[in-house]
Enzyme design. Structure first.
Site, PDB file in Angstrom:
ATOM      1  N   CYS A 203       0.827  -1.209   0.000  1.00 42.31           N
ATOM      2  CA  CYS A 203       0.000   0.000   0.000  1.00 42.31           C
ATOM      3  C   CYS A 203       0.859   1.256   0.000  1.00 42.31           C
ATOM      4  O   CYS A 203       0.957   1.987   0.990  1.00 42.31           O
ATOM      5  CB  CYS A 203      -0.963   0.031   1.181  1.00 42.31           C
ATOM      6  N   LYS A 347       1.626  -3.246  -4.561  1.00 38.14           N
ATOM      7  CA  LYS A 347       1.175  -4.296  -3.646  1.00 38.14           C
ATOM      8  C   LYS A 347       0.017  -3.798  -2.788  1.00 38.14           C
ATOM      9  O   LYS A 347       0.225  -3.119  -1.772  1.00 38.14           O
ATOM     10  CB  LYS A 347       2.347  -4.775  -2.798  1.00 38.14           C
ATOM     11  N   CYS A 382      -5.477   2.255  -5.486  1.00 33.88           N
ATOM     12  CA  CYS A 382      -5.060   2.921  -4.253  1.00 33.88           C
ATOM     13  C   CYS A 382      -6.018   4.078  -3.966  1.00 33.88           C
ATOM     14  O   CYS A 382      -5.902   5.135  -4.584  1.00 33.88           O
ATOM     15  CB  CYS A 382      -3.632   3.452  -4.396  1.00 33.88           C
TER      16      CYS A 382
END
Length: 456
Positions: A203, A347, A382
């Site tokens: 993240c 990720k 995100c």
């Protein structure tokens, strides 16, 4: 398949193993037919190592298709955390107890849960050894071990985090996340510094999310004029996707946030409230900055047990997979999903969701003796929370090209995206993804693309 030892002998067997591994010997084991205790052996068609986001999703999909007792999940933890909520917890918008469920509740009933750690991979013999002394033989292996947090890599950081009156905090661990909001509440002036380490992390938007939330908090409390917000990132840019980086640069300028790139945290001296950074453009040149609040994103690596198996991993320690099929480049019966794989995607939980149908279909093809043909395009998402009521929803692929789901410009701050992040995504995670039903928003994107086309 090997059968388990009968109940009474099995209990004795486990006791003997404990005795031979550092417990005080209470009796001799010489009456056994061999000089060493035989470890318990188990077998399964598919072994999933890791009970995080990717591991639970894969266990649900696979056990639903293959049936009961075909899938083993190797996971030592009692709790499963929805980690994307940690940023909101840091800002006081959610509580830690809202972020987790018992592992027994999220793992599928048709899968067998072995509550132990993996301690050694042996892909040449299709087996994994566990912390409880078991050897699990598999036909196929899914590695979903995630990443490990390495707070101890920064001198002084662990001591600072574990000192109650220290204003050093981190949203990345359930052990420390509650302390973030406490630090915000007792900061009235000085420098509030937020860091991004010099390594791959999970993240990657979170370090700046908590900076934006904190900035908004200080504005709401009337303290902003006395608090300097500083974002020190080891990266050369604020965000890897230009479309969103441009929007974030405007936000940083508008909110008077100091952005320092190529700046990596190397030491914390919490007694003096000093953070030491290295200028990555001038290796060895150190910069000392005083802080009133320091939020640290820790260095991260692949878990040691994975990195130590050199046959399985790349030189950086991540599972060596084809970035499109997510199948191992050497062992065709091994796959990896989520943060533990070498695939060069961002990720995130959203990436694991998009990877899950690819791994599932390619693994099922391998079981049937067919080639892996399903392809992952590097999709990741995100939701960059920019305050207590706004969010920029970044979506992109391997090429860092925006892959937006909704028929609006997602680079703009929107309450709708914030509401989705805060209220809808947790429900989707627990109700759909943990049950193997959520494969990411690709289908939604196709539906909305029709609206975009008609609008033109």
């Amino acid at each position: 398949m090997n059968r388990r030892l009968p109940g009474a002998f099995n209990q004795c067997h486990r006791l003997l193993f404990a005795v031979n591994n550092h417990a005080t010997p209470a009796f001799s084991t010489r009456f056994l037919s061999t000089s060493r205790v035989n470890h318990e052996r188990q077998e399964c068609q598919v072994l999933v190592v890791g009970g995080g986001t990717g591991g639970c999703a894969m266990a649900a999909k696979l056990s639903s298709r293959l049936g009961s007792n075909k899938v083993i999940v190797l996971e030592p933890e009692e709790k499963h955390y929805y980690q994307p909520m940690f940023t909101l917890i840091g800002g006081g918008m959610k509580r830690l107890d809202q972020s987790h469920r018992q592992m027994s509740e999220v793992l599928p009933k048709k899968a067998k849960w072995v509550k132990e750690k993996a301690v050694e991979f042996d892909p040449d013999n299709n087996s994994v050894s566990t912390s409880g002394g078991k050897t699990i033989k598999y036909d196929f292996l899914v590695i979903a071990t995630g990443m490990q947090l390495k707070y101890e890599k920064i001198p002084g950081l662990v001591e600072a985090l574990e000192t109650p009156d220290s204003n050093v905090c981190s949203i990345y661990s359930p052990k420390y996340v509650d302390h973030v909001y406490e630090c915000l509440r007792r900061t009235y002036k000085g420098n509030a510094i937020f860091t991004f380490p010099h390594c791959p992390i999970k993240c990657a938007g979170a370090p700046q999310k908590i900076a934006y939330i904190s900035e908004h908090y200080f504005r709401k409390m009337g303290r902003r004029d006395n608090v300097n917000i500083i974002y020190n990132t080891s990266l050369p840019v604020i965000f890897g996707v230009k479309h969103y980086a441009d929007a974030l640069m405007k936000l940083v300028k508008k909110r008077n946030i100091t952005l320092n790139v190529n700046r990596n945290l190397v030491e914390v001296r919490h007694r003096d409230n000093i953070a030491v950074f290295e200028d990555l453009t001038k290796p060895g040149q150190l910069i000392e900055e005083t802080y009133s609040l320091l939020h640290v994103t820790p260095p991260m690596t692949a878990p040691d047990v994975v990195a130590n198996c050199k046959q399985l991993v790349t030189p950086t320690g991540f599972v060596d997979v084809d970035q499109t099929t997510l199948q191992h480049n050497k062992y065709s019966n091994v796959f990896s999903i989520g943060d533990s794989s070498s695939a060069p995607n961002s990720k995130t939980a959203a990436a694991a969701a998009a990877q899950s149908p690819v791994v599932f279909r390619n693994l099922m093809a391998a079981i049937e003796g067919k080639s892996a043909t399903d392809s992952y395009d590097g999709y990741s998402s995100c939701p960059i929370v920019t305050g207590y009521s706004s969010c920029i929803l970044a979506e992109f692929d391997y090429t860092l090209t925006p892959v937006e789901t909704f028929p609006v410009d997602q680079a703009k701050e929107r309450y709708s995206m914030f509401f989705m992040k805060k209220e809808l995504m947790p429900v989707l995670y627990w109700k759909l993804m943990m049950k193997g039903y959520w494969n990411g928003p690709a289908l939604m994107r196709k539906m909305f693309s029709i609206l975009k086309f008609n609008k033109k």
